[in-house]
Design an enzyme around this catalytic site. Sequence first.
Site, mmCIF file in Angstrom:
data_model
loop_
_atom_site.group_PDB
_atom_site.id
_atom_site.type_symbol
_atom_site.label_atom_id
_atom_site.label_comp_id
_atom_site.label_asym_id
_atom_site.label_seq_id
_atom_site.Cartn_x
_atom_site.Cartn_y
_atom_site.Cartn_z
ATOM 1 C CG HIS A 1 78.714 98.094 44.249
ATOM 2 N ND1 HIS A 1 79.448 97.517 43.236
ATOM 3 C CD2 HIS A 1 77.535 97.407 44.283
ATOM 4 C CE1 HIS A 1 78.751 96.549 42.685
ATOM 5 N NE2 HIS A 1 77.582 96.448 43.305
ATOM 6 C CG ASP B 1 82.749 97.758 42.650
ATOM 7 O OD1 ASP B 1 82.556 98.116 43.825
ATOM 8 O OD2 ASP B 1 81.872 97.233 41.950
ATOM 9 C CB SER C 1 76.949 93.248 43.468
ATOM 10 O OG SER C 1 76.591 94.168 42.484
#
Length: 471
Positions: free
Chosen positions: A112, A142, A215
Amino acid sequence: MSTQKYWRGSAAVCVVLAIGGAYALSHRNADASVSDAQGPASSLRAVADIVGSRSSAPDFSGIVSRYGPAVVHIGVKEAASVDENGNRKSGGEALGSGFIISQDGYILTNNHVVDGATSVSVKLTDGREFHARVIGKDKATDVAVVKIDATNLPTVKIGNPDNSKVGEWVVAIGSPYGFDSTVTSGIISAKSRSMSDDSPIPFIQTDVPVNPGNSGGPLFNLNGEVIGINSMIYSRTGGFQGLSFAIPIDAAMHVKDQLVRTGHVSRGRIGVGVQPLSADKAKALGLASNGGALVGSIDPNGPAQAAGLRQGDVIVGVNGKHISSTTELVGQVAQLAPGSEATISVWRNGGERKLSVTIGAQQSADVAQVAPREQQQQPQQQNRPRLGVAVRPLSEDEQQEASLPGGVVVQQATGPAAEAGIQPGDIIVAVDGKVIRSVEQLRRMIAQADDSVSVTVVRDGEQASVDVTLG
């Protein structure tokens, strides 16, 4: 393991958020204090022994100085786009984190972070910036791999998350809100967390403060080894609330190897629908614990059927590794190479047996057929119906078309039936293994049953069994 999606319940109240943008949160004190001055001195000493003092809290500086230079800031430029509702979304910039896994510039991050990017840049701790190429990305896990053209780069050390324990200290390094090389710490709160019904990832849950911008950054153990990729938070507010989740590094490296080698990811399937095993069901089957995954349905054309697995089997191991939950089974089977042979250990008729299965290839994002958590456990309510279904007999045409020996059609489902996933249109064909041939027979069996029953239903041509706790 690939089968169709199991029956989905209502949406969760809280929100699972990918941590792609950022905010900072100060870390809490690492020690604990005792305010009851009247308690016995021995109790105070016991608490001190368990909790530790400030001086005995871990020192993370060695990990940061040794492996911090391998953690990078990732900048992304996004193109304008149109969403599924036709609304135009303007382009912009985003940020995230990543870490270098090879001296020649391969970097792991989240899908992402780079999904939809028109350009990706990487900034090192020494100030150098590079244009990065996206080697591959995988939405299901992911995980993404990017590469920069450089040599002799600092790298992290890859660990084994299986060796980590709940309660152990862990450290995150990343770029929350663009504040590069931010270090936060906490403990492992739980392992093998399933965050969605179709995810093949058994997440590591921690209380490490990770925020938008973290992230793709690494999660270190106290040996300085990366055991996970920080990926998401679980929150009622959109901000960090003590629940963060990391992708186990072994799963991420498995994906990385395939992305680097082929540019895409292949996943295994065995063609079963599974659900958690309740304590009552485990006891009835003679299992010492409720670990494992109960087979509720089998693809008639799948590998499991060919290998001899049966509905009602409990899968307790894959290639010698114990399976304690449906989440673990999903992750283990997904990592098996299509075409390879695997040994599946099942519990059947009071004993364990091993079956050899030729692994099939997944054709969709669904890894397994797993009952959602919202349907797996609901609080008991007063004045609940015994089963909670309104049914009618099958017509002769319906019975012939479905090739069924009997059954009744569900017209309405409430209470225990609805909580177990039974829906209008389902055909109830058996209760506790006995074929249902009339409405009156179903009513009589439910009235005479104990606290729970196993209901076999047919939906869209597929058969599955569900455990129903009666009202």
